[in-house]
Design a protein around this motif. Sequence first.
Motif, PDB file in Angstrom:
ATOM      1  N   MET A 192      70.598   2.365 -44.078  1.00  0.00           N
ATOM      2  CA  MET A 192      70.611   1.055 -43.682  1.00  0.00           C
ATOM      3  C   MET A 192      69.465   0.301 -44.712  1.00  0.00           C
ATOM      4  SD  MET A 192      69.620  -0.051 -39.755  1.00  0.00           S
ATOM      5  CE  MET A 192      68.508  -0.853 -39.386  1.00  0.00           C
ATOM      6  N   TYR A 193      68.539   1.152 -44.889  1.00  0.00           N
ATOM      7  CA  TYR A 193      67.498   0.892 -45.719  1.00  0.00           C
ATOM      8  C   TYR A 193      67.574   0.999 -47.246  1.00  0.00           C
ATOM      9  CZ  TYR A 193      65.238   0.159 -41.347  1.00  0.00           C
ATOM     10  OH  TYR A 193      64.992  -0.308 -40.058  1.00  0.00           O
ATOM     11  N   LYS A 194      68.641   1.700 -47.776  1.00  0.00           N
ATOM     12  CA  LYS A 194      68.968   1.947 -49.028  1.00  0.00           C
ATOM     13  C   LYS A 194      68.644   0.848 -49.967  1.00  0.00           C
ATOM     14  CE  LYS A 194      73.981   1.685 -49.131  1.00  0.00           C
ATOM     15  NZ  LYS A 194      75.071   2.525 -49.395  1.00  0.00           N
ATOM     16  N   ASP A 195      69.166  -0.307 -49.894  1.00  0.00           N
ATOM     17  CA  ASP A 195      69.072  -1.382 -50.925  1.00  0.00           C
ATOM     18  C   ASP A 195      67.718  -1.807 -50.941  1.00  0.00           C
ATOM     19  OD1 ASP A 195      71.586  -1.230 -51.852  1.00  0.00           O
ATOM     20  OD2 ASP A 195      72.464  -2.645 -50.264  1.00  0.00           O
ATOM     21  N   ASP A 196      67.017  -1.737 -49.970  1.00  0.00           N
ATOM     22  CA  ASP A 196      65.404  -2.153 -49.945  1.00  0.00           C
ATOM     23  C   ASP A 196      64.504  -1.233 -50.905  1.00  0.00           C
ATOM     24  OD1 ASP A 196      65.662  -4.514 -48.132  1.00  0.00           O
ATOM     25  OD2 ASP A 196      65.329  -3.216 -46.452  1.00  0.00           O
ATOM     26  N   LEU A 197      65.072   0.238 -50.737  1.00  0.00           N
ATOM     27  CA  LEU A 197      64.195   1.146 -51.293  1.00  0.00           C
ATOM     28  C   LEU A 197      64.548   1.588 -52.658  1.00  0.00           C
ATOM     29  CD1 LEU A 197      63.836   3.214 -47.989  1.00  0.00           C
ATOM     30  CD2 LEU A 197      62.179   1.853 -48.917  1.00  0.00           C
ATOM     31  N   LYS A 198      65.868   1.239 -53.355  1.00  0.00           N
ATOM     32  CA  LYS A 198      66.465   1.962 -54.353  1.00  0.00           C
ATOM     33  C   LYS A 198      65.540   1.618 -55.517  1.00  0.00           C
ATOM     34  CE  LYS A 198      69.880  -1.653 -55.251  1.00  0.00           C
ATOM     35  NZ  LYS A 198      71.100  -2.208 -54.861  1.00  0.00           N
ATOM     36  N   ASP A 199      64.976   0.446 -55.813  1.00  0.00           N
ATOM     37  CA  ASP A 199      64.235   0.157 -56.938  1.00  0.00           C
ATOM     38  C   ASP A 199      62.798   0.758 -56.972  1.00  0.00           C
ATOM     39  OD1 ASP A 199      65.896  -1.153 -58.658  1.00  0.00           O
ATOM     40  OD2 ASP A 199      65.906  -2.702 -57.042  1.00  0.00           O
ATOM     41  N   LEU A 200      62.479   1.438 -55.706  1.00  0.00           N
ATOM     42  CA  LEU A 200      60.979   2.160 -55.567  1.00  0.00           C
ATOM     43  C   LEU A 200      61.213   3.541 -56.149  1.00  0.00           C
ATOM     44  CD1 LEU A 200      59.735   0.579 -52.366  1.00  0.00           C
ATOM     45  CD2 LEU A 200      59.248  -0.169 -54.628  1.00  0.00           C
ATOM     46  N   LEU A 201      62.184   4.036 -56.169  1.00  0.00           N
ATOM     47  CA  LEU A 201      62.400   5.607 -56.735  1.00  0.00           C
ATOM     48  C   LEU A 201      62.178   5.885 -58.031  1.00  0.00           C
ATOM     49  CD1 LEU A 201      65.786   6.115 -54.624  1.00  0.00           C
ATOM     50  CD2 LEU A 201      63.429   6.161 -53.544  1.00  0.00           C
ATOM     51  N   LEU A 202      61.785   7.121 -58.083  1.00  0.00           N
ATOM     52  CA  LEU A 202      61.574   7.625 -59.462  1.00  0.00           C
ATOM     53  C   LEU A 202      62.097   8.868 -59.519  1.00  0.00           C
ATOM     54  CD1 LEU A 202      57.676   6.966 -60.049  1.00  0.00           C
ATOM     55  CD2 LEU A 202      59.545   5.499 -60.839  1.00  0.00           C
ATOM     56  N   PHE A 203      63.017   9.220 -60.737  1.00  0.00           N
ATOM     57  CA  PHE A 203      63.396  10.611 -60.945  1.00  0.00           C
ATOM     58  C   PHE A 203      62.976  10.861 -62.378  1.00  0.00           C
ATOM     59  CE2 PHE A 203      66.264   8.363 -57.938  1.00  0.00           C
ATOM     60  CZ  PHE A 203      66.211   9.436 -56.857  1.00  0.00           C
ATOM     61  N   TYR A 204      62.970  12.209 -62.413  1.00  0.00           N
ATOM     62  CA  TYR A 204      62.598  12.913 -63.775  1.00  0.00           C
ATOM     63  C   TYR A 204      63.696  12.652 -64.686  1.00  0.00           C
ATOM     64  CZ  TYR A 204      60.383  16.263 -66.890  1.00  0.00           C
ATOM     65  OH  TYR A 204      59.941  16.941 -67.940  1.00  0.00           O
ATOM     66  N   SER A 205      63.237  12.313 -65.910  1.00  0.00           N
ATOM     67  CA  SER A 205      64.323  12.214 -67.124  1.00  0.00           C
ATOM     68  C   SER A 205      64.110  13.106 -68.047  1.00  0.00           C
ATOM     69  CB  SER A 205      63.960  10.871 -67.731  1.00  0.00           C
ATOM     70  OG  SER A 205      64.624  10.816 -69.005  1.00  0.00           O
ATOM     71  N   SER A 206      65.653  13.641 -68.213  1.00  0.00           N
ATOM     72  CA  SER A 206      65.504  14.814 -69.387  1.00  0.00           C
ATOM     73  C   SER A 206      65.368  14.297 -70.649  1.00  0.00           C
ATOM     74  CB  SER A 206      67.025  15.270 -69.360  1.00  0.00           C
ATOM     75  OG  SER A 206      67.834  14.441 -69.741  1.00  0.00           O
ATOM     76  N   GLU A 207      65.485  13.050 -71.100  1.00  0.00           N
ATOM     77  CA  GLU A 207      65.090  12.478 -72.335  1.00  0.00           C
ATOM     78  C   GLU A 207      63.551  12.278 -72.375  1.00  0.00           C
ATOM     79  OE1 GLU A 207      67.396   9.361 -73.857  1.00  0.00           O
ATOM     80  OE2 GLU A 207      68.684  10.871 -74.417  1.00  0.00           O
ATOM     81  N   LYS A 208      62.971  11.566 -71.369  1.00  0.00           N
ATOM     82  CA  LYS A 208      61.774  10.897 -71.472  1.00  0.00           C
ATOM     83  C   LYS A 208      60.662  12.111 -71.117  1.00  0.00           C
ATOM     84  CE  LYS A 208      63.373   6.577 -71.729  1.00  0.00           C
ATOM     85  NZ  LYS A 208      64.639   6.832 -70.881  1.00  0.00           N
ATOM     86  N   LYS A 209      61.257  13.052 -70.460  1.00  0.00           N
ATOM     87  CA  LYS A 209      60.265  13.896 -69.577  1.00  0.00           C
ATOM     88  C   LYS A 209      59.232  13.234 -68.956  1.00  0.00           C
ATOM     89  CE  LYS A 209      61.793  17.441 -72.673  1.00  0.00           C
ATOM     90  NZ  LYS A 209      63.319  17.502 -72.035  1.00  0.00           N
ATOM     91  N   SER A 210      59.750  12.510 -68.226  1.00  0.00           N
ATOM     92  CA  SER A 210      58.822  11.566 -67.227  1.00  0.00           C
ATOM     93  C   SER A 210      59.564  11.198 -66.219  1.00  0.00           C
ATOM     94  CB  SER A 210      57.758  10.688 -67.928  1.00  0.00           C
ATOM     95  OG  SER A 210      58.568   9.807 -68.362  1.00  0.00           O
ATOM     96  N   MET A 211      58.837  10.549 -65.349  1.00  0.00           N
ATOM     97  CA  MET A 211      59.643   9.825 -64.094  1.00  0.00           C
ATOM     98  C   MET A 211      59.873   8.327 -64.508  1.00  0.00           C
ATOM     99  SD  MET A 211      59.214  12.297 -61.775  1.00  0.00           S
ATOM    100  CE  MET A 211      59.550  11.487 -60.145  1.00  0.00           C
ATOM    101  N   ILE A 212      61.274   8.055 -64.030  1.00  0.00           N
ATOM    102  CA  ILE A 212      61.831   6.746 -64.526  1.00  0.00           C
ATOM    103  C   ILE A 212      62.339   6.175 -63.414  1.00  0.00           C
ATOM    104  CG2 ILE A 212      62.070   7.301 -66.860  1.00  0.00           C
ATOM    105  CD1 ILE A 212      65.353   7.479 -66.069  1.00  0.00           C
TER     106      ILE A 212
END
Length: 627
Positions: free
Chosen positions: A397-417
């Motif tokens: 129900m809240y996925k659209d409200d929250l999706k832009d607040l998420l961070l994930f680790y990137s294989s390229e940047k070696k940091s959270m994006i």
Amino acid sequence: MKKQEFKAESKRLLDLMINSIYTNKDIFLRELISNASDAIDKLYYESLVDSKVEIDRDDFSIKLLLDKEKKTITISDNGIGMSKDELDHNLGTICESGSLLFKKEKENREEIDVIGQFGVGFYSAFMIAAKIEVISKKYGSNEAYKWSSDGVDGYTIEKSEKDTFGTDIIIYLKDDSDDYEYSRYLDEYVIDGIVKKYSNYITYPIKMNKTSHELKEGSKDEYIDVEKEEVLNSMMPIWKKNPSEVTEEEYSNFYTDTYYDYEKPQRVFRNSVEGKCTYTSLLFIPSHTPYDFYGKDYEKGLSLYSNGVLVMDKCPKLLPDHFSFVKGLVDSPDVSLNISREILQEDKEITLISKSIEGKIKKELEDMLKNDREKYLKFFENFGLQLKVGVYNDYGMYKDDLKDLLLFYSSEKKSMITLAEYVENLKDGQDKIYYASGETYDKIDLLPQVENFKEKNLEVLYLKDYIDEFALQMLREYDGKAFVNISKEDVNLDSEEDKKALEEENKKSASLFKLMKETLASEVSDVKFTNRLKNHPVCLTSKGNLSIEMEKVINAMPTDEHIHAEMTLEVNKDHPIAQKLKDLYETDKEELKKYTKILYSEARLIEGLPIENPTEISNLICEMLSK
Ligand code: ADP
């Protein structure tokens, strides 16, 4: 008169209190004033629900009296008072809540000034008192009692006299010593300063006589001392003050005192809203994850005030679960003082306010993400899991409200994006968001399937929290790009030509794979050659929506249900082992079966899956090694 012993636990705490060297002794006054204010609150609440209790809120006050001769400080309130039994029970045992808090915090952090930070109520007065007398008369009773104790051996209770209901606490100060000047607490200015620092927002007036030097009437140069009663506290709640007049330090102090945190908040934000609903909110994001945050006993909620008067301490309805880490309060004139907890759940005003607050928190987080990345990373480390759980819960129900607040680790940047940053960085023709799951970023980075993507400079998000993949499956896509697990069988980076060649190869070896599959019984649904590996001989991929990582999560849950992801054993077409298998199929089928079992176990190990028959496998390996 019979002397009562303190209960064992209280005694230990008393010793600690009296002998503590770290302790900031000033806080005794805050503790006694808070108790006085609580006692007045209790009587005030009673007057709200019981028409027989007739009291005017304006008559309530807390009075401080300093006696330099007798070396005493008296704190008087006209609150609910205590009966004889209550004196015995309440002041004979250290209060439950206080001692509990004390123990928990002590386990967590040995070094901090526990007592100064959290206070342990009434007992803290023994830091400065040689003796304490408590004279109290319960509201509605004709009898007064006196409790007295030197804090060492125990206490006595006897009948006493008192004109009005309420409680007087009389502190007989210790004598000054080389270590401490206790008599400083007889100085009006010292007391005034302590009250302003710790008890400024107590909603009842704290009164004290103050002496000032004034010109004698009719005289031009003769001064006399004039005593006047003064209200020491501002009584104005911090959230009602003009925002420009409140310093960051004041907010921090308010936060640490109110929420018993040893660290100041990471972020403070205050809003005043008028319109569909009217309220002021003062909200805080903690700088660290509370020790019980992810436990089931954690209670979310904001304090609810109606025009500065507390209605409910922790109103859960005011915060959605995904923002349960926020602490703070809401003050609204639209909320009635006598609102019950049941009604609160249904109340329209509260619903409007909570919607509005949810929006404010979201905006604040977006702002932090945009303008203060460093801080947001810290925040996400503390509470990101809660946001991801929020995406998944309530059927998304809240996925659209929250999706832009998420961070994930990137294989390229070696940091959270963010997901938006991933999409900005898409390679030509790329229409998917790739991810891989595992226990740690390092382990994911070593997954055989990842190699190929790295080589082609395709960015992969590494997921290591149990909820991650469930959250992404709930989101399904971001900006029209589907999320794809690179360990899925159907993920293919090959050119059409390569695909064809591989298909040919697989067809040619169909009988080999049939035998291998039979050897593994129901463990895998397919065996085949692959182009997706570089150096590794084998890997496991999954079919359908259930990934190998999800299988692990679900099977770790405490239910009887066990599930199996549908897996394919893929063999690196260009690895020497491929030829070896083909040869064995022609020359030694029994040997081929052994190879198959070992290779399959190897693939499970790399995926972090358990091996069901370790003894058999280790015997097989040993047999091979001995050849
Ligand atoms: P806490 O305030 O955390 O419960 P305290 O040790 O400070 O612990 O106080 C113990 C109890 O004694 C209080 O919960 C309250 O019931 C009672 N008490 C203390 N001071 C007063 C007071 N001034 N008037 C009435 N009751 C009081």
